[in-house]
Write an enzyme that holds these catalytic residues in place. Structure first.
Site, PDB file in Angstrom:
ATOM      1  N   ASP A  27     -13.975   1.695   5.952  1.00 40.79           N
ATOM      2  CA  ASP A  27     -12.566   1.828   6.315  1.00 40.79           C
ATOM      3  C   ASP A  27     -12.453   2.268   7.772  1.00 40.79           C
ATOM      4  O   ASP A  27     -13.143   3.195   8.207  1.00 40.79           O
ATOM      5  CB  ASP A  27     -11.901   2.872   5.401  1.00 40.79           C
ATOM      6  CG  ASP A  27     -10.562   3.343   5.931  1.00 40.79           C
ATOM      7  OD1 ASP A  27      -9.568   2.638   5.704  1.00 40.79           O
ATOM      8  OD2 ASP A  27     -10.510   4.409   6.578  1.00 40.79           O
TER       9      ASP A  27
ATOM     10  N   ASP B 292      -8.134  -3.342   7.458  1.00 45.80           N
ATOM     11  CA  ASP B 292      -8.995  -2.265   7.944  1.00 45.80           C
ATOM     12  C   ASP B 292     -10.025  -1.799   6.912  1.00 45.80           C
ATOM     13  O   ASP B 292     -10.684  -0.788   7.124  1.00 45.80           O
ATOM     14  CB  ASP B 292      -8.151  -1.075   8.402  1.00 45.80           C
ATOM     15  CG  ASP B 292      -7.322  -0.479   7.266  1.00 45.80           C
ATOM     16  OD1 ASP B 292      -7.115  -1.176   6.257  1.00 45.80           O
ATOM     17  OD2 ASP B 292      -6.881   0.670   7.399  1.00 45.80           O
ATOM     18  N   GLU B 293     -10.170  -2.513   5.792  1.00 44.71           N
ATOM     19  CA  GLU B 293     -11.136  -2.135   4.768  1.00 44.71           C
ATOM     20  C   GLU B 293     -11.917  -3.367   4.310  1.00 44.71           C
ATOM     21  O   GLU B 293     -11.318  -4.422   4.071  1.00 44.71           O
ATOM     22  CB  GLU B 293     -10.449  -1.519   3.549  1.00 44.71           C
ATOM     23  CG  GLU B 293      -9.779  -0.183   3.801  1.00 44.71           C
ATOM     24  CD  GLU B 293      -9.107   0.327   2.546  1.00 44.71           C
ATOM     25  OE1 GLU B 293      -9.546   1.370   2.022  1.00 44.71           O
ATOM     26  OE2 GLU B 293      -8.150  -0.315   2.073  1.00 44.71           O
TER      27      GLU B 293
END
Length: 417
Positions: free
Chosen positions: A9, A104-105
């Site tokens: 993350d 974002d992950e």
């Protein structure tokens, strides 16, 4: 063989990207949002801003009230997408099993990488260093034998540790994960938290220690027999059971194609203005359907209504005589649905969905119009937009003041590129 899976993350991804691009903001509280709209929301806040009370999804005006020195930066969605894709390439240098979970992950299966790059902790440290040096973004890494455990390791532990790394496995799941409050379990939001607490379930371990049959009985008493699938999901999640693999690419067939828009409700009180937006949404849905090679038989319209004091809305669907992705056919159905169910209150949100999809390589001819010719015309328009941009050719109605298509052409996901 037990798998080793990461959930990586990017910390405050949008805000971190902006601070990396502007070194002068390094020691300042930064949030990403529209600085010209005090009623807009904060998309991301850096750790400095969060320490001063700024939270994601709070209003820009509210955030500035808590932190007057806050620097609000307008989002640049294309930049964030480019960064995310670049980070994916970094991950691909460690393993070919990389699955984006959000911008974002990303999940990584590094089971086969240990023999080349070292222990899972060492691989996590190498990934953090590579991403930080290349983008200026600090990463947190959750490690586990399943995707569920890797995700909960990131969200509940890695994000709070200085080194940004934490592993959940059979050895520590009972001591570290199970004592956590039930709302910290993956996919348990406010409503489900209330249900669980009324059942006497306050921690993740309260579910994990129950026999599955007993837990299913509790769920049925509270939510009915239709809750059996949910019971199985939550019981397995609490125990970290998740057989799903880390995969790349699209995992399943598209089931529906939809498009929506949040509106400034004070501007959308009249049917002619609302109809302009409804048509633009239909155009986008049909264009995407043709791009994917689909046509649909069920048209759905959803609307949010408000007058500033009262709020409401509706969602209705209509089955067409034959599948279609022609704009005029879908638009006629969408308008009929809206007019039939609209209460007359101002509109704050509007969406159109095309479902019950089938391949468009075969379509029904009619006696009253040349559908093949209309399909050819719409595909020609699609080609022009694909080559020269979505504003290269537009309907005249999109030049009206109520239209949103030109504004959306400058955005990605409702935010500026």
């Amino acid at each position: 063989m037990e798998r080793t899976i990461f959930l990586v993350d990017g910390q405050s991804f949008y805000a971190s990207a902006e601070k990396a691009a502007r070194p002068d903001l390094r020691d300042q509280p930064v949030a990403v949002g529209d600085p010209e709209r005090k009623g807009g929301i904060i998309l991301a806040a850096c750790p400095i801003a969060k320490s001063r009370g700024v939270t994601t999804a709070s209003r820009v005006g509210e955030a500035l009230g808590k932190c007057p020195e806050l620097v609000v930066v307008r989002p640049r969605m294309q930049t964030y997408i480019t960064l995310s894709l670049f980070i994916s390439e970094i991950f691909s240098s460690f393993t070919d099993l990389v699955e984006p979970y959000s911008i974002d992950e990303q999940f990584l299966d590094v089971t086969g990488s240990v023999k080349y790059f070292g222990s899972p902790y060492e691989i996590a440290r190498q990934i953090q260093e590579r991403v930080l040096l290349s983008t200026g973004i600090w990463s947190r890494v959750g490690i586990g034998p399943t995707k569920i455990l890797a995700k909960m390791a990131t969200d509940n532990f890695a994000k709070k540790r200085p080194d940004g790394i934490f592993e959940l496995n059979e050895d520590n799941i009972a001591t570290d994960l199970w004592p956590l409050p039930i709302h910290q379990m993956f996919m348990v939001a406010n409503r489900m938290t209330r249900h669980f607490k009324r059942m006497g379930i306050n921690t993740i371990g309260d579910i994990a220690r129950l026999d599955f049959g007993d837990f299913k009985t509790l769920m049925r008493r509270r939510m009915g027999r239709q809750s059996d699938i949910q019971a199985g999901y939550y019981w397995q999640t609490a125990r970290g059971i998740d057989p799903s693999p880390v995969v790349t690419g699209i995992r399943s067939q598209i089931k529906n194609i939809s498009h929506g828009k949040t509106l400034r409700w004070r501007l959308y009180t009249r049917l002619p203005d609302i109809e302009v937006v409804l048509l633009e949404l239909v155009i986008e849905v049909c264009q995407r359907a043709r791009r994917y090679g689909y046509q649909g038989r069920v048209v759905s319209v959803g609307a949010g209504e408000t007058d500033g004091e009262r709020s409401g809305g509706f969602g209705r669907q209509l089955t067409l005589p034959q599948p279609t992705s022609l704009t005029h056919e879908v638009a006629a159905a969408a308008l009929k649905l809206f007019v039939t169910h609209w209460s007359g209150m101002p509109i704050s949100h509007l969406s159109v969905t095309l479902s019950q999809l089938s391949d468009d390589n075969v379509f029904q001819l009619t006696l009253f119009e040349d559908r093949a010719r209309i399909y050819s015309k719409e595909r020609a328009i699609d080609d022009i937009k694909r080559r020269f941009g979505s504003t290269a050719i537009m309907r005249a109605s999109s030049l009206l003041e109520a239209a949103v298509a030109r504004e959306r052409a400058e955005q990605i996901g409702g935010h500026y590129k």
